[in-house]
Design an enzyme around this catalytic site. Structure first.
Site, PDB file in Angstrom:
ATOM      1  N   HIS A  73       0.485  -0.982  -0.028  1.00 26.05           N
ATOM      2  CA  HIS A  73      -0.044  -0.050  -0.418  1.00 26.05           C
ATOM      3  C   HIS A  73       0.670   0.993   0.536  1.00 26.05           C
ATOM      4  CE1 HIS A  73      -3.720   2.255   1.347  1.00 26.05           C
ATOM      5  NE2 HIS A  73      -2.839   2.940   0.749  1.00 26.05           N
ATOM      6  N   LEU A 118      -4.842   9.751   8.199  1.00 22.74           N
ATOM      7  CA  LEU A 118      -6.629   8.604   8.380  1.00 22.74           C
ATOM      8  C   LEU A 118      -6.500   7.041   6.983  1.00 22.74           C
ATOM      9  CD1 LEU A 118      -9.222  11.241   6.735  1.00 22.74           C
ATOM     10  CD2 LEU A 118      -9.103  10.542   8.470  1.00 22.74           C
ATOM     11  N   LYS A 145      -9.408  -0.458  -6.618  1.00 25.94           N
ATOM     12  CA  LYS A 145      -9.629   0.524  -4.830  1.00 25.94           C
ATOM     13  C   LYS A 145     -10.886   0.927  -5.100  1.00 25.94           C
ATOM     14  CE  LYS A 145      -8.336   1.783  -0.762  1.00 25.94           C
ATOM     15  NZ  LYS A 145      -6.471   2.733  -0.413  1.00 25.94           N
ATOM     16  N   HIS A 168     -10.208   1.427   1.528  1.00 29.16           N
ATOM     17  CA  HIS A 168     -10.204   2.168   2.343  1.00 29.16           C
ATOM     18  C   HIS A 168     -11.185   2.137   3.530  1.00 29.16           C
ATOM     19  CE1 HIS A 168      -9.139   6.544   4.317  1.00 29.16           C
ATOM     20  NE2 HIS A 168     -10.471   6.142   4.701  1.00 29.16           N
ATOM     21  N   HIS A 226       1.475   5.423  -2.138  1.00 31.82           N
ATOM     22  CA  HIS A 226       1.456   6.017  -2.703  1.00 31.82           C
ATOM     23  C   HIS A 226       2.653   6.874  -3.088  1.00 31.82           C
ATOM     24  CE1 HIS A 226      -3.066   6.982  -1.453  1.00 31.82           C
ATOM     25  NE2 HIS A 226      -2.466   6.364   0.335  1.00 31.82           N
ATOM     26  N   ARG A 277       2.684  10.020  -5.318  1.00 30.96           N
ATOM     27  CA  ARG A 277       1.657  11.270  -6.735  1.00 30.96           C
ATOM     28  C   ARG A 277       2.135  11.103  -7.483  1.00 30.96           C
ATOM     29  NH1 ARG A 277      -1.173  10.852  -2.136  1.00 30.96           N
ATOM     30  NH2 ARG A 277      -0.757  11.808  -0.188  1.00 30.96           N
ATOM     31  N   ASP A 300       1.383   2.285   3.113  1.00 31.31           N
ATOM     32  CA  ASP A 300       0.582   4.076   3.068  1.00 31.31           C
ATOM     33  C   ASP A 300       1.831   5.152   3.545  1.00 31.31           C
ATOM     34  OD1 ASP A 300      -1.659   5.327   3.089  1.00 31.31           O
ATOM     35  OD2 ASP A 300      -2.118   5.532   4.999  1.00 31.31           O
ATOM     36  N   HIS A 331       2.794  14.386   1.328  1.00 31.50           N
ATOM     37  CA  HIS A 331       2.229  15.640   0.812  1.00 31.50           C
ATOM     38  C   HIS A 331       3.515  17.141   1.161  1.00 31.50           C
ATOM     39  CE1 HIS A 331      -1.547  14.495   0.839  1.00 31.50           C
ATOM     40  NE2 HIS A 331      -1.560  14.315   1.924  1.00 31.50           N
ATOM     41  N   HIS A 363      -4.529  -0.685   5.357  1.00 33.03           N
ATOM     42  CA  HIS A 363      -4.063  -0.159   7.388  1.00 33.03           C
ATOM     43  C   HIS A 363      -5.328   0.618   7.834  1.00 33.03           C
ATOM     44  CE1 HIS A 363      -7.341   2.688   5.028  1.00 33.03           C
ATOM     45  NE2 HIS A 363      -5.920   3.831   3.976  1.00 33.03           N
TER      46      HIS A 363
HETATM   47  C1  NCD Z   1      -3.736   9.318   2.261  1.00 36.32           C
HETATM   48  C2  NCD Z   1      -3.869   9.728   0.744  1.00 36.32           C
HETATM   49  O1  NCD Z   1      -2.832  10.880   1.376  1.00 36.32           O
HETATM   50  O2  NCD Z   1      -2.910   9.963  -0.409  1.00 36.32           O
HETATM   51  N1  NCD Z   1      -3.600   9.315   3.716  1.00 36.32           N
HETATM   52  C3  NCD Z   1      -3.922   9.171   4.826  1.00 36.32           C
HETATM   53  O3  NCD Z   1      -3.817   9.312   5.473  1.00 36.32           O
HETATM   54  N2  NCD Z   1      -3.512   7.208   4.871  1.00 36.32           N
HETATM   55  C4  NCD Z   1      -4.872   8.543   1.329  1.00 36.32           C
HETATM   56  C5  NCD Z   1      -5.335   7.174   2.694  1.00 36.32           C
HETATM   57  O4  NCD Z   1      -5.094   6.179   2.211  1.00 36.32           O
HETATM   58  O5  NCD Z   1      -6.457   6.749   2.863  1.00 36.32           O
HETATM   59 ZN    ZN Z   2      -3.178   5.240   1.410  1.00 41.36          ZN
HETATM   60 ZN    ZN Z   3      -6.900   4.687   2.997  1.00 40.14          ZN
END
Ligand code: NCD
Ligand code: ZN
Ligand code: ZN
Length: 349
Positions: free
Chosen positions: A16, A219, A100, A137, A18, A20, A247, A251, A174
Site C-alpha cells: 500500500h 487517515l 481500490k 479504505h 502513494h 503521487r 501507506d 504531502h 491500513h
Molecule cells: C492517504 C493520501 O494522502 O493519499 N492519506 C492517508 O492519511 N492515509 C490516503 C489514504 O490512504 O487514505
Molecule cells: Zn493510503
Molecule cells: Zn486510505
C-alpha cells in the site's frame, strides 16, 4: 538484544503506497525502490487512475523515476460510481492487479470515490469472477465520530459485502482498530489486511503531544492504545493474511503544516526501521519476514521474492526533510534517532 545484531530477510514488498506524480514522484520513488522489490501503487491522483490506459501511463512514469533500481510497481484502479465491468476486465487484461474502493469523501482525493457500494455491484461481480482483489479504505463517511468510522464500516458495509461476494478477495487497507484486527484474524482466507508503521508505533496521543502535531495525522486517524496493542498482537500472531503496507502518503510541508493540514505520513524512506522498532517492542522479530515478504505475495498469488536484504540494529538520525528546500517533504519522526537500518540496499538491475 545484541547491539550489532543483523537480520537477513527476503526482499520485502510494500502492499500500500502513494507516490503521487511529477516532482514528488521523482523524489519518493527512489526511496521505495532502494529497499522494496514491488509496491502496490494507490490510484488517488488528481484526476484519479480510473482506467487501464491511465494506469499504464502512470506505471511508465514510476518505472522511469526508479531509474536502474530493480523495482516493479503493481498498478491499481480507482473505483467510481461510473466504473463498469468492461473497465474492470480491460484493466485486468492490461495487468492492473487490483481495484481500490474509496468511499466518497473518506480520505485524500476521494471526492470521485464510490457514493454507495451498491452502485459498483456489477463491477465487484466482475472482479470476483476475474479473481481481482478489492482494496478497501474502510471508513464510513458523513456525520460519524472520526474514531468510530472504521469499526462502523466493518459492521455496516464490509460484513454484508463479504456475504454478497463470498469468493471476492478483499484487503482491508491500513487497519487501525481492535475491531478490525479481530475481524481479520477470524475471517476467511480471502480477507487480508495491511498495517502501517505509524499505527503499530503510536496511539492518538501522538497527534496532540504538547501541541498539534500534523505529521502524525493520517487517515484512518491514530486510535487509543488498546487498538495499537491489538494490532501488535495481530502481527505477532500466526495470521498469514496480514502484510506490510506503509501507506506512505507524501504531502509537502506547507500542505501538512496548515490550518487544514492534509492526512498522510511519509514513511517510505525509513519504513524498515520503523516496522522493526514496532516488532522488536513486542518480541515479534521472528514474525517480521512473513509480514514484510511472504504474506503479501501469498495472498495476491504472486511469487515470493528470491533476493535478500540485511537489516542491522545500529542507530542513525533520520533527516529533517527531503527535496525542495522551499517546500520540503517532512518524514514521520523527522530528525529523530532510529534504532535499525537497512545494511545493504538491493543490487541494481
Ligand atoms: C492517504 C493520501 O494522502 O493519499 N492519506 C492517508 O492519511 N492515509 C490516503 C489514504 O490512504 O487514505
Ligand atoms: Zn493510503
Ligand atoms: Zn486510505
Amino acid at each position: 538484544m545484541n547491539s550489532d545484531m543483523t537480520l537477513t530477510i527476503t526482499q520485502p514488498d510494500d502492499w500500500h503506497l502513494h507516490v503521487r506524480d511529477g516532482d514528488m514522484l521523482k523524489l519518493v520513488v527512489p526511496h521505495t525502490a532502494a529497499v522494496f522489490k514491488r509496491a502496490i501503487i494507490m490510484p488517488n491522483l488528481k484526476p484519479p487512475i480510473t482506467n487501464a490506459a491511465m494506469a499504464n501511463a502512470y506505471k511508465k512514469r514510476i518505472v522511469a523515476a526508479a531509474g536502474n533500481q530493480d523495482f516493479t510497481p503493481l498498478m491499481t484502479l480507482y473505483l467510481t460510481d461510473e466504473t463498469t465491468p468492461n473497465i474492470i476486465s480491460e484493466a485486468k487484461e492490461a495487468g492492473v492487479i487490483a481495484a481500490k474502493l474509496y468511499p466518497a469523501g473518506a480520505t485524500t482525493n476521494s471526492a470521485a470515490g464510490v457514493t454507495d457500494v451498491k452502485k459498483i455491484y456489477q463491477s465487484l461481480e466482475a472482479m470476483q469472477q476475474l479473481n481481482m482483489p478489492l482494496l478497501v479504505h474502510g471508513e464510513v463517511t458523513g456525520d460519524v465520530d472520526v474514531f468510530d468510522r472504521e469499526a462502523m464500516y466493518i459492521d455496516n458495509i464490509l460484513i454484508p459485502l463479504v456475504k454478497n461476494f463470498p469468493a471476492l478477495k478483499i484487503v482491508m487497507e491500513h487497519i487501525t482498530t481492535q475491531q478490525a484486527a479481530e475481524y481479520v484474524s477470524q475471517a476467511g482466507e480471502n480477507i487480508g489486511a495491511t498495517i502501517t508503521p505509524q499505527h503499530l508505533l503510536y496511539n492518538r496521543n501522538a497527534i496532540l503531544s504538547g501541541g498539534i502535531r500534523p505529521h502524525y495525522y493520517c487517515l484512518p486517524i491514530l486510535k487509543r492504545e488498546q487498538h495499537r496493542q491489538a494490532l501488535l498482537a495481530l502481527v505477532g500472531s500466526d495470521c498469514n493474511r496480514v502484510f506490510l503496507g506503509t501507506d506512505s502518503a507524501p504531502h509537502s510541508q506547507h500542505a501538512k503544516e496548515s490550518d487544514c493540514g492534509c492526512a498522510g505520513c511519509y514513511s517510505a524512506y525509513h519504513a524498515m526501521p520503523l516496522y522493526l522498532e514496532a516488532f522488536e517492542s513486542v518480541n515479534a522479530l521472528d514474525k517480521f519476514e512473513a509480514f514484510a515478504s511472504f504474506n503479501g505475495p501469498d495472498f495476491y498469488g504472486l511469487p515470493r521474492n528470491t533476493s535478500k536484504i540485511q537489516l542491522q540494529k545500529k542507530s542513525w538520525t533520520l533527516p529533517e526533510s527531503f527535496g525542495d528546500a522551499a517546500d520540503p517533504l517532512v518524514p514521520l519522526k523527522a530528525g529523530e534517532t532510529l534504532q535499525w537500518q537497512v545494511k545493504n540496499s538491493k543490487e541494481a538491475k
